[in-house]
Design an enzyme around this catalytic site. Structure first.
Site: not given
Ligand code: NAP
Length: 515
Positions: A208, A286, A320, A416
């Site tokens: 997804k 992650e 991240c 962050e």
């Molecule tokens: P996010 O809001 O958590 O979204 C990530 C994914 O999760 C998206 O596909 C989102 O879908 C999905 N999602 C959200 N709510 C969900 C639910 N209830 N059930 C299933 N899936 C759900 O994060 P983001 O804002 O896109 O990304 C930024 C974050 O990612 C930052 O905190 C960054 O540090 C972290 N990150 C971490 C790493 C690592 O390797 N540690 C790498 C890259 C990024 P939608 O798009 O439809 O909301």
């Protein structure tokens, strides 16, 4: 002329084209390659392109213009995908490691062959400057390459037995169907990094992608199909943010799913962990980071400035592992700030990702720009000085911003950032720097610059992080383990450890062997 004013003049020449370049770029690239276009807008389930009752728009973050409409999969499509992955697992797990390795290698070759088209898609949906998009495609592909090799190196053990009539063996077996949920900031590489490991281990997957960036995921599906990866092994269910919770529920609770691998925010990760608990699924998480970047008095300041630029401004600060909290020791503080300001002035060009001169693109949406602007306002209200940038521009653009005299009570030091904000705090002792760096629930990456060998060992060991860059600002590579400690996550991706997250350990006791 003040640095703020100089920076303002630069912004006046910001070039943000009104028209999206996605469709012409994709068409011409596809016709160059002489193959089917990589712009796909339907889901990919069981080897078929799947429609959904409605579609959602994908927008160019630089202009807000729609670049495509993509099938909005719901829980019914997600369930179809899980069932298909479960059916395919029965035969995929029986394939030989060498067979899986060859298919992953073909997929890698196709991704590299189409890297320009894939990069154009990334820029169109995420706003990333083209050279970074190209870098992402190559970085993502390196995991397909790496895991095509690792597939053939999954070894079990023969354990010395305490009884002469028994042999003790340890087998490694694929965990089963893996749900792969990925963010928008690396729309191609985050998928390749997970799916490479999963497929190499013998698992099947349902991906997804993020709502903002489904096109890269679908293009990868197209190339997986071309590589000959069997139907049902790699499935993609794009969906709108409205459908995400119900699709997520299927992917995280269906009993046919054995494993969840998620990259995204810590808040969402916690939600998914709760959903996974009921059926005790394996999880890899992650999550968010809040990287410290420490420059000690003994550092080579020029190298530290280079590292700060690379680790802060890649993907316009939206990674991240981006440095968020800059800590600079007193003796070199002023010199570091001056050199850093000059480097920002000389190297950063804000603009549309498809403009070859751009080194910084827009943030993913207006909300993201607002968040960074709020951190600036908060810091200034608590005494920080804006040395460069500081303003939110039109749409989702934010000026690259340098803040001096930062203190630990400011928002930017507590949460962050995910944007081009570089706040710098002055410290006096190593103990003080370590205490500030470790005062966070996040423990993903961090960096420090020092030329004192005993300090290097002391600080590297004392930092509560999964990844430490010493005199280096960019450290991620397929060969090394990627992942965090504390609330930054569970498990590791890439390296020899990454494939283990998709394998179960089975102990087999072969008895009745009378000596
Ligand atoms: P996010 O809001 O958590 O979204 C990530 C994914 O999760 C998206 O596909 C989102 O879908 C999905 N999602 C959200 N709510 C969900 C639910 N209830 N059930 C299933 N899936 C759900 O994060 P983001 O804002 O896109 O990304 C930024 C974050 O990612 C930052 O905190 C960054 O540090 C972290 N990150 C971490 C790493 C690592 O390797 N540690 C790498 C890259 C990024 P939608 O798009 O439809 O909301």
């Amino acid at each position: 002329m003040s640095s703020l004013r100089m920076s303002s003049l630069r912004m006046a020449s910001l070039r943000v084209p009104r028209t999206s370049r996605l469709l012409p770029a994709v068409r011409s690239a596809s016709s160059r390659a002489g193959s089917a276009p990589l712009l796909r807008t339907r889901g990919y389930v069981d080897g078929r392109w799947l429609s959904a009752p409605t579609a959602f728009p994908v927008a160019d973050p630089a202009t807000g213009e729609e670049v495509a409409r993509v099938a909005d999969c719901g829980p019914a499509e997600a369930k179809l995908a899980v069932d298909a992955a479960s059916k395919a697992f029965r035969s995929w797990k029986q394939t030989t490691a060498k067979g899986r390795s060859l298919l992953l290698r073909k997929w890698f070759d196709l991704v590299m062959l189409h890297r320009d088209e894939l990069a154009e898609l990334i820029t169109s949906e995420s706003g990333k400057p083209m050279r970074e998009s190209l870098g992402e495609v190559v970085y993502g592909a390196s995991f397909l390459d790496w895991f095509s090799e690792e597939a053939r190196r999954v070894y079990g053990d023969i354990v010395p037995s305490p009884a002469r009539d028994r042999k003790l063996l340890v087998l490694k077996q694929p965990v089963g169907v893996a749900s792969i949920i990925t963010p928008w900031n690396f729309p191609s590489a985050m998928i390749a990094r997970k799916v490479g490991a999963a497929l190499a281990a013998g698992c099947t997957v349902v991906v997804k992608p993020a709502e903002d960036t489904p096109l890269s995921a679908l293009a990868l599906a197209q190339l997986a199909e071309q590589a000959g990866i069997p139907a049902g092994v790699f499935n993609v269910v794009p969906c709108s943010r409205e459908n995400t919770p119900s699709v997520g529920e299927v992917l995280c609770t269906d009993p046919l799913v054995a494993k969840i691998s998620f990259t995204g925010s810590t808040a969402t990760g916690k939600l998914l962990l709760k959903m996974a608990a009921d059926t005790v699924k394996r999880t890899s998480m992650e999550l968010g980071g809040h990287a410290p970047f420490i420059v000690f008095d003994s550092a080579d300041v020029d190298k530290a400035v280079g590292g700060a630029m690379a680790s802060k401004f890649r993907n316009t600060g939206q990674t991240c592992v981006c440095s968020n909290r800059f800590l600079v020791q007193s003796r070199i503080y002023d010199g570091f700030m001056e050199k850093l300001g000059r480097a920002m002035e000389a190297e950063l060009r804000l603009g549309h990702g498809s403009d070859p001169e751009s080194t910084l693109g827009p943030l993913i949406n207006a909300g993201a720009a607002e968040k960074v602007a709020n951190q600036v306002t908060d810091a200034v209200s608590r005494g920080a000085q804006v040395l460069r940038g500081g303003r939110r521009l039109g749409g989702s653009f934010m000026e690259p911003t340098l803040l001096a005299d930062v203190t630990t009570d400011m928002l930017c030091m507590k949460e962050e950032t995910f944007g081009p904000l570089l706040p710098v705090l002055r410290f006096n002792t190593e103990e003080e720097a370590l205490a500030i760096a470790n005062a966070s629930n996040a423990g993903l990456a961090g960096y420090f610059y020092s030329q004192d060998m005993s300090q290097i060992w002391r600080v590297a060991e004392a930092l509560e992080l999964g990844i430490v860059g010493v005199n280096e600002g960019v450290v991620s590579t397929a060969e090394a383990p990627f992942g965090g400690v504390k609330q930054s996550g569970l498990g590791r991706e890439g390296s020899k450890y990454g494939i283990q997250d998709y394998l179960e350990v089975k102990y087999m006791c072969l008895g009745g062997l009378r000596p």
